[in-house]
Design an enzyme around this catalytic site. Structure first.
Site, PDB file in Angstrom:
ATOM      1  N   GLU A 250      -9.846  -0.093 -12.686  1.00 47.46           N
ATOM      2  CA  GLU A 250      -9.759   0.997 -12.517  1.00 47.46           C
ATOM      3  C   GLU A 250      -8.580   2.698 -13.113  1.00 47.46           C
ATOM      4  O   GLU A 250      -7.809   1.571 -13.219  1.00 47.46           O
ATOM      5  CB  GLU A 250      -9.428   1.869 -11.420  1.00 47.46           C
ATOM      6  CG  GLU A 250     -10.887   1.372 -10.897  1.00 47.46           C
ATOM      7  CD  GLU A 250     -11.138   1.574  -8.906  1.00 47.46           C
ATOM      8  OE1 GLU A 250     -11.842   0.764  -8.340  1.00 47.46           O
ATOM      9  OE2 GLU A 250      -9.732   1.641  -8.637  1.00 47.46           O
ATOM     10  N   LYS A 252      -5.418   3.817 -13.578  1.00 45.73           N
ATOM     11  CA  LYS A 252      -3.903   3.596 -12.221  1.00 45.73           C
ATOM     12  C   LYS A 252      -3.974   5.639 -12.290  1.00 45.73           C
ATOM     13  O   LYS A 252      -2.905   5.163 -13.893  1.00 45.73           O
ATOM     14  CB  LYS A 252      -3.550   2.875 -12.851  1.00 45.73           C
ATOM     15  CG  LYS A 252      -1.889   2.578 -11.310  1.00 45.73           C
ATOM     16  CD  LYS A 252      -1.065   1.563 -12.039  1.00 45.73           C
ATOM     17  CE  LYS A 252      -0.086   1.175 -10.954  1.00 45.73           C
ATOM     18  NZ  LYS A 252       0.279   2.769 -10.105  1.00 45.73           N
ATOM     19  N   ARG A 257      -0.229   8.330  -3.493  1.00 49.67           N
ATOM     20  CA  ARG A 257      -1.082   7.628  -2.441  1.00 49.67           C
ATOM     21  C   ARG A 257      -1.530   8.832  -1.217  1.00 49.67           C
ATOM     22  O   ARG A 257      -0.719   9.011  -0.823  1.00 49.67           O
ATOM     23  CB  ARG A 257      -0.706   5.864  -1.936  1.00 49.67           C
ATOM     24  CG  ARG A 257      -1.238   5.559  -1.166  1.00 49.67           C
ATOM     25  CD  ARG A 257      -1.986   4.544  -2.108  1.00 49.67           C
ATOM     26  NE  ARG A 257      -3.324   3.831  -1.803  1.00 49.67           N
ATOM     27  CZ  ARG A 257      -2.971   2.432  -1.795  1.00 49.67           C
ATOM     28  NH1 ARG A 257      -1.836   2.134  -2.329  1.00 49.67           N
ATOM     29  NH2 ARG A 257      -4.102   1.610  -1.641  1.00 49.67           N
ATOM     30  N   ARG A 272       1.709   6.825   0.955  1.00 48.15           N
ATOM     31  CA  ARG A 272       1.681   5.355   1.132  1.00 48.15           C
ATOM     32  C   ARG A 272       2.285   5.123   2.289  1.00 48.15           C
ATOM     33  O   ARG A 272       2.764   4.047   2.890  1.00 48.15           O
ATOM     34  CB  ARG A 272       2.535   4.980  -0.463  1.00 48.15           C
ATOM     35  CG  ARG A 272       3.244   4.009  -0.848  1.00 48.15           C
ATOM     36  CD  ARG A 272       4.060   4.127  -1.551  1.00 48.15           C
ATOM     37  NE  ARG A 272       4.249   2.822  -1.854  1.00 48.15           N
ATOM     38  CZ  ARG A 272       4.117   1.931  -2.915  1.00 48.15           C
ATOM     39  NH1 ARG A 272       3.148   2.284  -3.861  1.00 48.15           N
ATOM     40  NH2 ARG A 272       5.075   0.706  -2.922  1.00 48.15           N
ATOM     41  N   GLU A 302      -5.894   8.329  -5.043  1.00 43.03           N
ATOM     42  CA  GLU A 302      -4.673   8.969  -5.025  1.00 43.03           C
ATOM     43  C   GLU A 302      -4.436  10.591  -5.529  1.00 43.03           C
ATOM     44  O   GLU A 302      -5.550  10.988  -6.193  1.00 43.03           O
ATOM     45  CB  GLU A 302      -4.336   8.057  -7.264  1.00 43.03           C
ATOM     46  CG  GLU A 302      -2.737   8.334  -6.989  1.00 43.03           C
ATOM     47  CD  GLU A 302      -1.672   7.187  -6.571  1.00 43.03           C
ATOM     48  OE1 GLU A 302      -1.892   6.922  -6.232  1.00 43.03           O
ATOM     49  OE2 GLU A 302      -0.436   7.482  -6.998  1.00 43.03           O
ATOM     50  N   PHE A 343     -10.755   5.647  -4.201  1.00 43.38           N
ATOM     51  CA  PHE A 343     -10.816   4.747  -4.995  1.00 43.38           C
ATOM     52  C   PHE A 343     -11.376   3.150  -3.626  1.00 43.38           C
ATOM     53  O   PHE A 343     -11.684   2.206  -4.146  1.00 43.38           O
ATOM     54  CB  PHE A 343      -9.445   3.809  -5.730  1.00 43.38           C
ATOM     55  CG  PHE A 343      -8.312   4.082  -5.466  1.00 43.38           C
ATOM     56  CD1 PHE A 343      -8.015   3.041  -4.161  1.00 43.38           C
ATOM     57  CD2 PHE A 343      -7.734   4.624  -6.009  1.00 43.38           C
ATOM     58  CE1 PHE A 343      -6.762   2.962  -3.829  1.00 43.38           C
ATOM     59  CE2 PHE A 343      -5.900   4.549  -5.134  1.00 43.38           C
ATOM     60  CZ  PHE A 343      -6.155   4.169  -4.162  1.00 43.38           C
ATOM     61  N   ARG A 420       0.687  -6.985  -1.293  1.00 46.21           N
ATOM     62  CA  ARG A 420       0.308  -7.501  -1.666  1.00 46.21           C
ATOM     63  C   ARG A 420      -0.485  -8.166  -2.465  1.00 46.21           C
ATOM     64  O   ARG A 420       0.638  -9.463  -2.812  1.00 46.21           O
ATOM     65  CB  ARG A 420       1.749  -6.797  -2.949  1.00 46.21           C
ATOM     66  CG  ARG A 420       1.929  -6.794  -3.841  1.00 46.21           C
ATOM     67  CD  ARG A 420       3.365  -6.729  -4.884  1.00 46.21           C
ATOM     68  NE  ARG A 420       3.884  -5.050  -3.899  1.00 46.21           N
ATOM     69  CZ  ARG A 420       3.655  -4.221  -4.612  1.00 46.21           C
ATOM     70  NH1 ARG A 420       2.998  -4.172  -5.725  1.00 46.21           N
ATOM     71  NH2 ARG A 420       4.519  -3.289  -4.139  1.00 46.21           N
ATOM     72  N   LYS A 426      -2.003  -4.881 -11.316  1.00 46.32           N
ATOM     73  CA  LYS A 426      -1.983  -3.477 -12.520  1.00 46.32           C
ATOM     74  C   LYS A 426      -0.784  -3.815 -13.584  1.00 46.32           C
ATOM     75  O   LYS A 426      -0.987  -4.975 -13.545  1.00 46.32           O
ATOM     76  CB  LYS A 426      -1.049  -2.355 -11.693  1.00 46.32           C
ATOM     77  CG  LYS A 426       0.175  -3.189 -11.326  1.00 46.32           C
ATOM     78  CD  LYS A 426       1.319  -2.182  -9.995  1.00 46.32           C
ATOM     79  CE  LYS A 426       2.733  -3.233 -10.046  1.00 46.32           C
ATOM     80  NZ  LYS A 426       3.453  -2.745  -9.689  1.00 46.32           N
TER      81      LYS A 426
HETATM   82  P1  AMP Z   1       2.564   0.057  -7.804  1.00 44.10           P
HETATM   83  O1  AMP Z   1       3.189   1.789  -7.060  1.00 44.10           O
HETATM   84  O2  AMP Z   1       3.695   0.773  -9.130  1.00 44.10           O
HETATM   85  O3  AMP Z   1       2.864  -1.048  -7.283  1.00 44.10           O
HETATM   86  O4  AMP Z   1       0.871   0.810  -7.955  1.00 44.10           O
HETATM   87  C1  AMP Z   1       0.444   0.516  -7.001  1.00 44.10           C
HETATM   88  C2  AMP Z   1      -0.047   2.551  -6.971  1.00 44.10           C
HETATM   89  O5  AMP Z   1      -1.082   2.606  -7.964  1.00 44.10           O
HETATM   90  C3  AMP Z   1      -0.929   2.990  -5.429  1.00 44.10           C
HETATM   91  O6  AMP Z   1       0.422   2.565  -4.100  1.00 44.10           O
HETATM   92  C4  AMP Z   1      -1.939   4.052  -5.621  1.00 44.10           C
HETATM   93  O7  AMP Z   1      -0.444   4.973  -5.235  1.00 44.10           O
HETATM   94  C5  AMP Z   1      -1.341   4.150  -7.243  1.00 44.10           C
HETATM   95  N1  AMP Z   1      -3.260   3.616  -7.449  1.00 44.10           N
HETATM   96  C6  AMP Z   1      -3.392   5.283  -8.589  1.00 44.10           C
HETATM   97  N2  AMP Z   1      -4.835   4.689  -8.839  1.00 44.10           N
HETATM   98  C7  AMP Z   1      -5.019   3.473  -8.835  1.00 44.10           C
HETATM   99  C8  AMP Z   1      -6.131   2.753  -8.103  1.00 44.10           C
HETATM  100  N3  AMP Z   1      -7.184   2.776  -9.192  1.00 44.10           N
HETATM  101  N4  AMP Z   1      -6.079   1.521  -7.107  1.00 44.10           N
HETATM  102  C9  AMP Z   1      -5.245   1.529  -6.791  1.00 44.10           C
HETATM  103  N5  AMP Z   1      -4.084   1.935  -6.480  1.00 44.10           N
HETATM  104  C10 AMP Z   1      -4.584   3.196  -7.709  1.00 44.10           C
END
Ligand code: AMP
Length: 584
Positions: A250, A252, A257, A272, A302, A343, A420, A426
């Site tokens: 998907e 990102k 969030r 979040r 998001e 999502f 997590r 990611k």
């Molecule tokens: P990180 O903040 O780098 O740990 O990445 C996770 C965050 O990516 C999540 O908390 C979401 O806010 C964001 N995000 C954006 N698009 C997506 C998606 N398709 N699926 C899950 N998380 C997503």
């Protein structure tokens, strides 16, 4: 049994003096064993709260007002109290000193119990309208006059929202497990909390040994579920392999969030960090009712600002700014239109979907609405071909995203609240340069500036959170990437987090000029991770008597105000990046 507030303060005092997780757990567990139906209030107090975050209850008393009240009950001038505050950096300690100096104490000292103090403090938060400040101050003053100096310290800290015992939710849960002799997997209790993050509710269920209610805890609309998070890997083929050769990918999106709750009447939006942010998104709320025709739901997505003319997505900071501007949003929504990319779905029409596999949840989500300008589905590709996945990733970048999130399409893919894990991985654009991903580091201390930086900080001492030990560990000194404007505003911005000495949950070899309670989170990029004897991150776990540190760290300019101290990057992530680096 009635637990006295002074007993609680004695235990808090001991907890403040230790950073050992086991000791913290056992001190708290001993206190919980003595509790009765006040156990919920006790755990809220241990969290430094009067209610779960999502209820948005704050005592709302500014330090200035409390100083006025403290001056009123003592012979000290406000100015003197201000000075003590500047010296100690903690109004609680000042209140303790003031309370010790009050001569006109009632003849018979009152023995406050926990419920009385908790209820008094909570009533302060509910007073509104004309004359409310004086009424609030009267309750506070009464408490201070009749309490011991140590009680005054903790009452004042709770009032200012700065209890800072250094206990995480995980430690409180461990204490509940030990106090009430839960014999199942600790993960079940943690999961119950992640699905319904109300520590008071959990404490009552544990105390009453309602094991079944804990085991079957499911989400409930209007109560935020802790969000599921992704692991990271630095190559697409590795991700595909880890996912078993086929996965969903998907976009990102780089926004905020957004967890949307609907109970048939009301709509609430949570961040979040499980804080309610509904009032910042009036346009999304308005559009929800015309888009969705359901009884109830909890959706995950998001929110991203975009240009309706071109469809172009804007960067995250615009939403942050908008989020901060609490009160004048109504007129501004046209200015920065927002779109929620959905999502996941966690709950639908009275039923929890947490245990449904990801693929089925996605199908459900697709079936319940038609895309429009405010609500869209996250773009997605299900594939087993590296070339196709690389193309999809490139497109995500040219469409203004940070990268992609791979999601496992196997059967065993529940929504894992608060976790997590490898079900989501990611992969970001940044991985292709230097370190890979940026890290979100928390400010632990600061070094005074010299020369051009005189009056500001020359560098900050930055850290990550070690979840196993429940402590913050240092990873670098950060002095690059700050504009002059940001640099000179930092001392003020950080002042509310100042600590007189090193907080008990911080492990550091370096001695900065100023310490801070781990609160402010900054996004940082770096060239690589190296072994370093002066930093405590993963100390002695890679190399004896050395930790890990970031080489050439640089602030990206982004303050992660959506993250609390504990939400910063974890020691395990730094170790993971280091190990990947070594492998390359
Ligand atoms: P990180 O903040 O780098 O740990 O990445 C996770 C965050 O990516 C999540 O908390 C979401 O806010 C964001 N995000 C954006 N698009 C997506 C998606 N398709 N699926 C899950 N998380 C997503």
């Amino acid at each position: 049994m009635r637990v006295l507030f002074r007993e609680v303060c004695d235990v808090f005092e001991k907890m403040e003096a230790t950073s050992k997780r086991l000791e913290l757990t056992s001190l708290l567990a001993d206190l919980l064993i003595k509790s009765d139906d006040d156990v919920d209030k006790l755990v809220f107090l241990a969290q430094g709260k009067l209610a779960p975050d999502y209820e948005g209850i704050e005592t709302g008393m500014a330090e200035k007002l409390l100083i006025k009240a403290l001056s009123g009950v003592s012979s000290l001038e406000e100015k003197e109290i201000q000075k003590s505050l500047a010296r100690t950096g903690d109004l609680g300690t000042v209140a303790q000193e003031v309370a010790a100096a009050i001569i006109q104490k009632p003849l018979e000292a009152k023995q406050f119990d926990v419920s009385y103090v908790f209820t008094s403090l909570k009533s302060i938060s509910s007073i509104t309208g004309q004359g409310s400040i004086n009424k609030k101050l009267a309750i506070y003053t009464n408490l201070i006059i009749s309490s011991t100096p140590l009680e005054s310290k903790y009452i004042t800290r709770i009032m200012t929202g700065k209890l800072r015992l250094g206990v995480s939710d995980a430690t409180i849960i461990a204490a509940l497990i030990s106090a009430f002799k839960w014999e199942g997997e600790p993960g079940i209790v943690e999961n119950a909390y992640n699905c319904h993050p109300n520590m008071g509710r959990l404490a009552l269920l544990m105390k009453e040994k309602k094991w079944q209610s804990i085991i079957v805890t499911v989400p409930e609309p209007m109560v935020p579920v802790k969000v599921m998070l992704a692991e990271r890997l630095t190559s697409l083929p590795l991700i595909l392999e880890k996912m078993g050769g086929r996965a969903a990918f998907e976009y990102k999106y780089d926004g905020l969030r957004t967890q949307i709750h609907y109970d048939g009447e009301k709509i609430k939006i949570f961040s979040r960090g499980s804080e309610e942010t509904t009032e910042n998104f009036p346009d999304i709320v308005r559009s929800f009712k015309t888009t969705f025709h359901l009884k109830s739901c909890i959706l995950d997505g998001e929110t991203v600002p975009y240009n309706p003319e071109t469809g172009e997505l804007y960067p995250f900071q615009i939403v942050s700014r908008r989020r901060g501007r609490k009160y004048d949003l109504e007129g501004k929504t046209e200015e920065i239109p927002l779109v929620v990319f959905l999502f996941d779905i966690l709950y639908l029409d009275g039923k929890s979907l947490l245990n449904m596999p990801y693929q089925e949840r996605r199908e459900k989500l697709e079936s319940i609405f038609k895309e429009n300008e405010n609500f869209k589905l996250a773009s997605r590709l299900v594939s087993s071909e590296n070339a196709e996945i690389q193309q999809f990733f490139d497109k995500s970048i040219s469409d203004g995203c940070e990268g992609i999130v791979a999601k496992s399409v196997s059967e065993n893919t529940p929504y894992r609240a608060g976790a997590r894990g490898w079900q989501w991985i990611k992969f970001k654009r940044d991985y292709q340069r230097s370190l890979g991903d940026s890290l979100d580091l928390v400010v632990l201390g600061a070094f005074s500036g010299h020369g051009r930086r005189k009056g500001a900080y020359g560098a900050l001492l930055m850290g990550v959170f070690n979840q196993e030990k429940d402590t913050f560990e240092t990873v670098c000194k950060l002095g690059t990437g700050f504009s002059d404007e940001v640099l000179f505003a930092l001392p003020n911005r950080l002042s509310t987090f100042r600590s007189e000495s090193k907080p008990n949950n911080v492990e550091s070899i370096m001695e900065p000029d100023v310490w801070f309670y781990p609160s402010l989170v900054l996004e940082v990029v770096a060239a690589e991770i190296t072994v370093s004897p002066i930093h405590t991150c993963a100390f002695s776990s890679i190399e004896k008597d050395s930790g890990l540190s970031l080489r050439f760290p640089r602030f990206t300019g982004i303050f992660r105000d959506d993250k609390k101290g504990e939400d910063c990057s974890k020691t395990a992530e730094v170790v993971g990046i280091y190990n990947n680096q070594v492998k390359k």
